[in-house]
Design a protein around this motif. Structure first.
Motif, PDB file in Angstrom:
ATOM      1  N   LEU A   9       0.840  -1.187   0.000  1.00  0.00           N
ATOM      2  CA  LEU A   9       0.000   0.000   0.000  1.00  0.00           C
ATOM      3  C   LEU A   9       0.884   1.250   0.000  1.00  0.00           C
ATOM      4  O   LEU A   9       1.829   1.351   0.776  1.00  0.00           O
ATOM      5  CB  LEU A   9      -0.898  -0.005   1.241  1.00  0.00           C
ATOM      6  CG  LEU A   9      -1.915   1.140   1.337  1.00  0.00           C
ATOM      7  CD1 LEU A   9      -2.929   1.028   0.202  1.00  0.00           C
ATOM      8  CD2 LEU A   9      -2.607   1.110   2.689  1.00  0.00           C
ATOM      9  N   GLY A  10       0.561   2.189  -0.879  1.00  0.00           N
ATOM     10  CA  GLY A  10       1.344   3.421  -0.953  1.00  0.00           C
ATOM     11  C   GLY A  10       2.679   3.241  -1.633  1.00  0.00           C
ATOM     12  O   GLY A  10       3.649   3.907  -1.260  1.00  0.00           O
ATOM     13  N   SER A  11       2.744   2.344  -2.629  1.00  0.00           N
ATOM     14  CA  SER A  11       4.008   2.130  -3.327  1.00  0.00           C
ATOM     15  C   SER A  11       3.767   1.946  -4.816  1.00  0.00           C
ATOM     16  O   SER A  11       2.657   1.589  -5.241  1.00  0.00           O
ATOM     17  CB  SER A  11       4.747   0.914  -2.771  1.00  0.00           C
ATOM     18  OG  SER A  11       4.123  -0.285  -3.179  1.00  0.00           O
ATOM     19  N   LEU A  12       4.804   2.203  -5.617  1.00  0.00           N
ATOM     20  CA  LEU A  12       4.774   1.985  -7.059  1.00  0.00           C
ATOM     21  C   LEU A  12       6.119   1.434  -7.499  1.00  0.00           C
ATOM     22  O   LEU A  12       7.172   1.898  -7.045  1.00  0.00           O
ATOM     23  CB  LEU A  12       4.512   3.290  -7.815  1.00  0.00           C
ATOM     24  CG  LEU A  12       3.100   3.895  -7.772  1.00  0.00           C
ATOM     25  CD1 LEU A  12       3.104   5.257  -8.461  1.00  0.00           C
ATOM     26  CD2 LEU A  12       2.079   2.970  -8.428  1.00  0.00           C
ATOM     27  N   SER A  13       6.091   0.454  -8.391  1.00  0.00           N
ATOM     28  CA  SER A  13       7.315   0.004  -9.041  1.00  0.00           C
ATOM     29  C   SER A  13       7.582   0.903 -10.238  1.00  0.00           C
ATOM     30  O   SER A  13       6.646   1.349 -10.913  1.00  0.00           O
ATOM     31  CB  SER A  13       7.177  -1.453  -9.495  1.00  0.00           C
ATOM     32  OG  SER A  13       7.041  -2.310  -8.394  1.00  0.00           O
ATOM     33  N   PHE A  14       8.839   1.178 -10.505  1.00  0.00           N
ATOM     34  CA  PHE A  14       9.173   2.063 -11.615  1.00  0.00           C
ATOM     35  C   PHE A  14      10.502   1.637 -12.229  1.00  0.00           C
ATOM     36  O   PHE A  14      11.234   0.809 -11.710  1.00  0.00           O
ATOM     37  CB  PHE A  14       9.232   3.524 -11.154  1.00  0.00           C
ATOM     38  CG  PHE A  14      10.366   3.842 -10.211  1.00  0.00           C
ATOM     39  CD1 PHE A  14      11.593   4.288 -10.688  1.00  0.00           C
ATOM     40  CD2 PHE A  14      10.220   3.698  -8.835  1.00  0.00           C
ATOM     41  CE1 PHE A  14      12.645   4.575  -9.822  1.00  0.00           C
ATOM     42  CE2 PHE A  14      11.259   3.986  -7.963  1.00  0.00           C
ATOM     43  CZ  PHE A  14      12.479   4.425  -8.451  1.00  0.00           C
ATOM     44  N   GLY A  15      10.838   2.239 -13.334  1.00  0.00           N
ATOM     45  CA  GLY A  15      12.099   1.984 -14.020  1.00  0.00           C
ATOM     46  C   GLY A  15      12.169   2.879 -15.241  1.00  0.00           C
ATOM     47  O   GLY A  15      11.293   3.714 -15.462  1.00  0.00           O
ATOM     48  N   ARG A  85      11.349   0.261  -6.547  1.00  0.00           N
ATOM     49  CA  ARG A  85      10.039   0.567  -5.981  1.00  0.00           C
ATOM     50  C   ARG A  85      10.167   1.751  -5.041  1.00  0.00           C
ATOM     51  O   ARG A  85      11.107   1.825  -4.244  1.00  0.00           O
ATOM     52  CB  ARG A  85       9.465  -0.634  -5.231  1.00  0.00           C
ATOM     53  CG  ARG A  85       8.059  -0.358  -4.675  1.00  0.00           C
ATOM     54  CD  ARG A  85       7.349  -1.620  -4.232  1.00  0.00           C
ATOM     55  NE  ARG A  85       7.969  -2.227  -3.058  1.00  0.00           N
ATOM     56  CZ  ARG A  85       7.570  -3.401  -2.558  1.00  0.00           C
ATOM     57  NH1 ARG A  85       6.607  -4.070  -3.151  1.00  0.00           N
ATOM     58  NH2 ARG A  85       8.166  -3.885  -1.478  1.00  0.00           N
ATOM     59  N   ILE A  86       9.195   2.664  -5.146  1.00  0.00           N
ATOM     60  CA  ILE A  86       9.123   3.811  -4.241  1.00  0.00           C
ATOM     61  C   ILE A  86       7.897   3.640  -3.364  1.00  0.00           C
ATOM     62  O   ILE A  86       6.842   3.200  -3.826  1.00  0.00           O
ATOM     63  CB  ILE A  86       9.072   5.143  -5.027  1.00  0.00           C
ATOM     64  CG1 ILE A  86       9.129   6.336  -4.048  1.00  0.00           C
ATOM     65  CG2 ILE A  86       7.857   5.225  -5.941  1.00  0.00           C
ATOM     66  CD1 ILE A  86       9.359   7.677  -4.744  1.00  0.00           C
ATOM     67  N   ALA A  87       8.041   3.949  -2.098  1.00  0.00           N
ATOM     68  CA  ALA A  87       6.936   3.828  -1.147  1.00  0.00           C
ATOM     69  C   ALA A  87       6.860   5.085  -0.292  1.00  0.00           C
ATOM     70  O   ALA A  87       7.878   5.751  -0.043  1.00  0.00           O
ATOM     71  CB  ALA A  87       7.122   2.595  -0.264  1.00  0.00           C
ATOM     72  N   HIS A  88       5.648   5.400   0.133  1.00  0.00           N
ATOM     73  CA  HIS A  88       5.404   6.549   1.010  1.00  0.00           C
ATOM     74  C   HIS A  88       4.536   6.075   2.157  1.00  0.00           C
ATOM     75  O   HIS A  88       3.559   5.349   1.949  1.00  0.00           O
ATOM     76  CB  HIS A  88       4.713   7.663   0.216  1.00  0.00           C
ATOM     77  CG  HIS A  88       4.703   8.996   0.903  1.00  0.00           C
ATOM     78  ND1 HIS A  88       3.983   9.232   2.059  1.00  0.00           N
ATOM     79  CD2 HIS A  88       5.328  10.164   0.599  1.00  0.00           C
ATOM     80  CE1 HIS A  88       4.156  10.490   2.427  1.00  0.00           C
ATOM     81  NE2 HIS A  88       4.975  11.084   1.558  1.00  0.00           N
ATOM     82  N   SER A  89       4.872   6.483   3.377  1.00  0.00           N
ATOM     83  CA  SER A  89       4.141   5.998   4.540  1.00  0.00           C
ATOM     84  C   SER A  89       2.722   6.554   4.616  1.00  0.00           C
ATOM     85  O   SER A  89       1.849   5.927   5.202  1.00  0.00           O
ATOM     86  CB  SER A  89       4.899   6.359   5.828  1.00  0.00           C
ATOM     87  OG  SER A  89       5.045   7.767   5.947  1.00  0.00           O
ATOM     88  N   ALA A  90       2.475   7.720   3.997  1.00  0.00           N
ATOM     89  CA  ALA A  90       1.128   8.308   4.040  1.00  0.00           C
ATOM     90  C   ALA A  90       0.909   9.190   2.813  1.00  0.00           C
ATOM     91  O   ALA A  90       0.777  10.410   2.926  1.00  0.00           O
ATOM     92  CB  ALA A  90       0.943   9.121   5.317  1.00  0.00           C
ATOM     93  N   PRO A  91       0.862   8.598   1.615  1.00  0.00           N
ATOM     94  CA  PRO A  91       0.691   9.405   0.402  1.00  0.00           C
ATOM     95  C   PRO A  91      -0.718   9.978   0.314  1.00  0.00           C
ATOM     96  O   PRO A  91      -1.684   9.352   0.758  1.00  0.00           O
ATOM     97  CB  PRO A  91       0.948   8.405  -0.722  1.00  0.00           C
ATOM     98  CG  PRO A  91       0.545   7.085  -0.140  1.00  0.00           C
ATOM     99  CD  PRO A  91       0.934   7.157   1.311  1.00  0.00           C
ATOM    100  N   SER A  93      -2.190  10.496  -2.540  1.00  0.00           N
ATOM    101  CA  SER A  93      -2.802   9.835  -3.683  1.00  0.00           C
ATOM    102  C   SER A  93      -1.694   9.166  -4.487  1.00  0.00           C
ATOM    103  O   SER A  93      -0.505   9.341  -4.193  1.00  0.00           O
ATOM    104  CB  SER A  93      -3.527  10.859  -4.556  1.00  0.00           C
ATOM    105  OG  SER A  93      -2.588  11.803  -5.075  1.00  0.00           O
ATOM    106  N   THR A  94      -2.091   8.436  -5.535  1.00  0.00           N
ATOM    107  CA  THR A  94      -1.092   7.885  -6.443  1.00  0.00           C
ATOM    108  C   THR A  94      -0.304   9.001  -7.115  1.00  0.00           C
ATOM    109  O   THR A  94       0.891   8.858  -7.387  1.00  0.00           O
ATOM    110  CB  THR A  94      -1.777   7.002  -7.507  1.00  0.00           C
ATOM    111  OG1 THR A  94      -2.485   5.946  -6.854  1.00  0.00           O
ATOM    112  CG2 THR A  94      -0.755   6.395  -8.457  1.00  0.00           C
ATOM    113  N   ASP A  95      -0.963  10.127  -7.382  1.00  0.00           N
ATOM    114  CA  ASP A  95      -0.272  11.268  -8.000  1.00  0.00           C
ATOM    115  C   ASP A  95       0.910  11.733  -7.151  1.00  0.00           C
ATOM    116  O   ASP A  95       1.902  12.240  -7.688  1.00  0.00           O
ATOM    117  CB  ASP A  95      -1.235  12.435  -8.201  1.00  0.00           C
ATOM    118  CG  ASP A  95      -2.165  12.221  -9.390  1.00  0.00           C
ATOM    119  OD1 ASP A  95      -1.890  11.309 -10.205  1.00  0.00           O
ATOM    120  OD2 ASP A  95      -3.173  12.951  -9.496  1.00  0.00           O
ATOM    121  N   HIS A  96       0.795  11.591  -5.840  1.00  0.00           N
ATOM    122  CA  HIS A  96       1.876  11.966  -4.935  1.00  0.00           C
ATOM    123  C   HIS A  96       3.136  11.158  -5.271  1.00  0.00           C
ATOM    124  O   HIS A  96       4.241  11.708  -5.403  1.00  0.00           O
ATOM    125  CB  HIS A  96       1.413  11.707  -3.501  1.00  0.00           C
ATOM    126  CG  HIS A  96       2.303  12.280  -2.440  1.00  0.00           C
ATOM    127  ND1 HIS A  96       1.925  12.368  -1.120  1.00  0.00           N
ATOM    128  CD2 HIS A  96       3.571  12.770  -2.478  1.00  0.00           C
ATOM    129  CE1 HIS A  96       2.902  12.895  -0.413  1.00  0.00           C
ATOM    130  NE2 HIS A  96       3.922  13.136  -1.205  1.00  0.00           N
TER     131      HIS A  96
END
Length: 310
Positions: A9-15, A85-91, A93-96
């Motif tokens: 939750l609150g994470s996205l994989s990227f590259g 992967r980037i994660a945020h403890s309390a984003p 939104s996904t836009d964040h």
């Protein structure tokens, strides 16, 4: 493709980023996905790689007889493996998180994306190719902190984060090695327009500023030297505004139909190089690092500058 870690939750994989990253900066963390070495080897060994840039693969289509043929042109939009992967403890939104990826793209100097097909025409496979600076003290963690501070400060007006992303993307499009000069010029001028839209929203000018004065106004805002091609005080007006008007309104570049003439023939100047360098400095300043000495370094050289985010 790399083996993705389980979704969080609150994470996205990227590259695609070819080096390990292990970053914790406030509520944001970045980690490297498994099999990075394999992903890098696959990309570096791709037949579409030339001089540290990768180009989209040719399209395969099924013909009427059921066979497969290759079109003589590629699909302009393509994908690359996810590597981090980037994660945020309390984003918020996904836009964040997407905003963080855009800013990380800028500070690493290569396009990063969480989408399946987020690359257009060509993209570098080595860091630093799309900017003229090298991160110094603090490096990526400081860049992440800067992005988070910008988001928090401006989250009441989410359009500002979108404009930052737009300016970065236009800057990147302006570096496309196969683009014609007028195409690079238009992309970089659009990046200036995005920077101006952001700057005037954050630092209200006293009156209306026309195209001829926008670059100079932004330079004055951050104490940057005004390039000769953007100086509104010369009798004929700033060269960049004249070029823009002729290109956009008359489909002429350097007095010829688009693509048949270039700027700077017989001179030592490189207009699009200098435009890209100034856009880099404006983005750094607008993100909140206007006190950095990099912002006021000359942009008329191919020398890479050190960027200390404090």
């Amino acid at each position: 493709m790399t083996n993705a870690l389980p979704p969080v939750l609150g994470s996205l994989s990227f590259g695609f980023y070819p080096r390990p990253l292990a970053v914790t900066a406030g509520p944001v963390s970045i980690e490297t996905l498994p099999d990075l070495d394999k992903a890098v080897a696959d990309v570096v060994g791709d037949e579409g790689v030339e001089r540290d840039w990768i180009y989209p693969p040719l399209q395969e289509v099924r013909n009427l007889g059921g066979g497969i043929s290759t079109r003589p042109y590629p699909s302009r939009i393509f994908g690359l493996p996810k590597t981090h992967r980037i994660a945020h403890s309390a984003p918020n939104s996904t836009d964040h998180l997407i905003f963080h990826i855009w800013v990380l793209s800028f500070f690493t100097g290569m396009r990063l994306t969480s989408t399946e097909a987020g690359f257009l025409d060509a993209t570098p496979i080595k860091p630093g190719k799309l900017v003229d600076f090298v991160l110094l003290r603090g490096g990526v963690p400081k860049a992440v902190e800067l992005a988070e501070a910008f988001w928090v400060k401006h989250r009441a007006d989410p359009r500002r984060a979108h404009i930052v992303a737009a300016a970065i993307h236009a800057l990147f499009l302006g570096q496309n090695p196969v683009a014609l000069q007028y195409e690079r010029f238009l992309s970089l001028y659009t990046a200036f327009d995005a920077c101006f839209a952001l700057a005037q929203g954050m630092h209200k000018p006293r009156g209306r500023i026309t195209h001829s004065g926008r670059v100079a106004w932004m330079c004055g805002l951050f104490g940057m030297p005004i390039p000769a091609w953007a100086d509104p005080n010369i009798p004929s007006g700033p060269e960049i505004a004249s070029l823009r008007n002729e290109t956009v309104h008359e489909a002429l570049f350097m007095g010829e139909p688009l693509g048949f003439a270039i700027h700077g023939v017989g001179s030592s100047g490189n207009l699009t190089l200098e435009m890209g360098a100034l856009v880099c400095r404006l983005i750094v300043a607008l993100l909140g690092a206007s006190a950095s000495t990099y912002v006021r370094t000359p942009g008329n050289t191919r020398q890479r500058q050190g960027l200390d985010l404090g």
